[in-house]
Design a protein around this motif. Sequence first.
Motif, short mmCIF file in Angstrom:
data_model
loop_
_atom_site.label_atom_id
_atom_site.label_comp_id
_atom_site.label_asym_id
_atom_site.label_seq_id
_atom_site.Cartn_x
_atom_site.Cartn_y
_atom_site.Cartn_z
N ILE A 44 -2.92 21.59 16.53
CA ILE A 44 -1.97 22.45 16.64
C ILE A 44 -1.98 23.63 15.39
CG2 ILE A 44 0.64 23.36 17.19
CD1 ILE A 44 0.81 20.73 18.45
N ASP A 45 -2.16 24.95 15.36
CA ASP A 45 -1.93 25.56 14.31
C ASP A 45 -0.26 26.19 14.21
OD1 ASP A 45 -2.42 27.43 12.38
OD2 ASP A 45 -3.46 29.04 13.66
N ALA A 46 0.18 25.04 13.83
CA ALA A 46 2.24 25.46 12.57
C ALA A 46 2.35 26.80 12.19
CB ALA A 46 2.19 23.53 12.24
N MET A 47 0.69 26.79 11.90
CA MET A 47 1.53 27.87 10.40
C MET A 47 0.71 29.46 10.72
SD MET A 47 1.15 26.35 7.87
CE MET A 47 2.52 25.35 8.37
N SER A 48 0.54 29.66 12.70
CA SER A 48 -0.46 30.43 12.98
C SER A 48 -1.09 31.49 12.21
CB SER A 48 0.87 31.45 12.99
OG SER A 48 1.95 31.23 14.12
N ALA A 367 11.82 32.16 14.35
CA ALA A 367 10.43 31.07 14.43
C ALA A 367 9.84 30.04 12.89
CB ALA A 367 9.13 31.26 15.44
N ILE A 368 10.96 29.89 12.30
CA ILE A 368 10.55 29.76 10.70
C ILE A 368 11.34 28.11 10.30
CG2 ILE A 368 10.09 30.45 7.48
CD1 ILE A 368 10.66 33.71 8.09
N GLY A 369 10.53 27.24 10.87
CA GLY A 369 11.39 25.87 10.02
C GLY A 369 10.71 25.18 8.36
N VAL A 370 11.75 24.57 8.00
CA VAL A 370 11.26 24.23 6.45
C VAL A 370 12.21 23.53 6.08
CG1 VAL A 370 11.25 25.56 4.14
CG2 VAL A 370 11.24 27.51 5.75
N TRP A 392 -2.19 21.13 11.99
CA TRP A 392 -1.95 21.35 10.86
C TRP A 392 -1.40 22.42 10.32
CZ3 TRP A 392 -5.11 21.32 7.65
CH2 TRP A 392 -5.40 23.17 6.58
N LEU A 393 -0.69 21.77 9.01
CA LEU A 393 0.21 22.11 8.41
C LEU A 393 -0.54 22.28 6.86
CD1 LEU A 393 3.25 19.05 8.59
CD2 LEU A 393 3.26 21.56 9.58
N ARG A 394 0.07 23.39 6.41
CA ARG A 394 -0.43 23.88 4.40
C ARG A 394 0.59 23.82 4.30
NH1 ARG A 394 -4.46 25.52 1.69
NH2 ARG A 394 -4.48 26.49 0.01
N PRO A 395 1.54 22.81 3.74
CA PRO A 395 2.40 22.46 3.26
C PRO A 395 2.38 24.04 1.47
CG PRO A 395 2.68 20.38 2.97
CD PRO A 395 1.10 21.10 4.03
N PHE A 396 3.88 24.42 0.59
CA PHE A 396 3.06 25.24 -0.30
C PHE A 396 4.37 24.82 -1.40
CE2 PHE A 396 4.77 28.39 1.22
CZ PHE A 396 5.61 29.06 0.12
N ALA A 397 4.20 24.41 -2.87
CA ALA A 397 5.35 24.11 -3.47
C ALA A 397 6.07 22.89 -3.14
CB ALA A 397 5.95 25.29 -4.38
N ARG A 398 7.48 22.91 -3.05
CA ARG A 398 8.36 22.28 -3.08
C ARG A 398 8.63 22.31 -1.50
NH1 ARG A 398 12.87 22.41 -5.07
NH2 ARG A 398 13.18 24.28 -5.48
N TYR A 401 6.22 24.00 5.98
CA TYR A 401 7.20 24.50 6.20
C TYR A 401 6.58 25.12 7.73
CZ TYR A 401 3.89 27.92 4.98
OH TYR A 401 2.79 28.85 4.99
N CYS A 402 6.62 24.91 9.11
CA CYS A 402 5.91 25.39 10.28
C CYS A 402 6.71 27.61 10.39
CB CYS A 402 6.15 24.62 10.94
SG CYS A 402 7.34 25.28 11.79
N MET A 403 5.57 27.83 10.83
CA MET A 403 5.88 29.27 11.69
C MET A 403 4.40 29.30 12.68
SD MET A 403 6.18 32.20 8.92
CE MET A 403 6.80 32.32 7.36
N PRO A 404 5.44 28.13 13.77
CA PRO A 404 4.01 28.70 15.10
C PRO A 404 4.22 30.01 15.74
CG PRO A 404 6.15 27.69 14.92
CD PRO A 404 6.62 27.83 14.07
N PRO A 405 2.94 30.05 16.35
CA PRO A 405 2.86 31.46 17.90
C PRO A 405 4.31 30.90 18.37
CG PRO A 405 0.61 29.52 17.79
CD PRO A 405 1.95 28.84 16.33
#
Length: 428
Positions: A44-48, A367-370, A392-398, A401-405
């Motif tokens: 799943i492309d959770a990053m859109s 639609a932003i979860g952190v 598929w998640l791509r965290p950054f720094a601390r 998060y997800c921004m799904p379609p």
Amino acid sequence: MTPLEFDARHLWHPYTHVLEPGPMHLITGAEGVWLTRADGVRMIDAMSSWWCTVHGHRHPAIIDAMQKQLNTLPHVMFGGLTHEPAVELGRRLVDLLPDGLDRIFYSDSGSVAIEVALKMAVQYQIANGRGERSEFATIRGGYHGDTWKAMSVCDPVNGMHGLFRGALSIQHFLPRPHIQFGREWPDNPSANGLESLEALLNDKGNRIAALILEPVVQGAGGMYFYHPAWLRGARALCDAHDVLLIFDEIATGFGRSGEMFAMDHAGVVPDILCLGKALTGGHITLAATIATEAVAHGIGESEAGVLMHGPTYMANPLACSAGVASLDQLQQRNWKQEVASISQQMKTELAPARNLPGVADVRVLGAIGVIEMEERVDPSIAHGLAAETGVWLRPFARNIYCMPPYVISPDELSRVTSAMLALAGGQK
């Protein structure tokens, strides 16, 4: 040499170690919320795909519009020429945006849209006899792109461009608005954070062309949500000092925060607005810088008379046709209910993360979860687990998060939140 071997040897990826890129996934297809690897594994492309595929991948209506445009006019220069897709997309945007924002400059990426906005602000000030106003104010924690001038208004310490701070123009950085979204708003400027902006404009306003910021939602600078009332105060102060107000809605435009635009939470209209990412539903790159009539006339009536910018792929017909089809989808579907449902489900399913060791905060807006951790998250762990979790998640720094379609189903979203919890619980 296999494709992955060639990739590791020769191709550079964004914000990835050049010599040790880490796990990499070879994607051969995408549809809806799903990515398919070369070995058949689906994720799943959770990053859109960096926040742009709001309708899902390969949306039939957008693909159809692009294929029809491809058969007639894939590209033509915009200097001295125009075409129906650009005109129609412009009509849609003017109808969608608040009254007053109606002068549209197309470009080919969000970062370039920011460059255009900054140039507009300087040219406007020059046209009004304020040529000394060539500097910019912004707030810490912001991110506005990777091109040169855009980097200068990104957070100079904790942002992604601190390496270049000695080579960039020095701008004016204010404290990040500290009253978070949903909290009580104190009217006293010394308590709500507007005092620092007022002091800056009183002291150095005659050198500042514009205040630029991401309204309500700071994206790549930390996934931080601040109180909309700060924007109302900023609007009044900018007006009082003849400083333009620029909103960067490249990440938040077209429904991501729960409103069509994040600025709608505050009811504030900027002098210049930057849009991108979801503008085409993530099917092809396109951006727009949109100014008020006053800004356009200020530039048009100046000695130069023209805005000194002109990208080769400005108003690309293929991209504009995708943009029209994407806006059709927003109009035809109940996107607001989709986003509200996503938001409520994430609030419920991410709440247990608050009890995990090492978690600093959990927050959801639209639609932003952190899940914010106390320590930096190793993105290679998430990349390595992607095939196992099917997310598929791509965290950054601390931040995990997800921004799904917006078209993600409840079951698919539960897989995303479960993967986020697992990743938060697995941090050392």
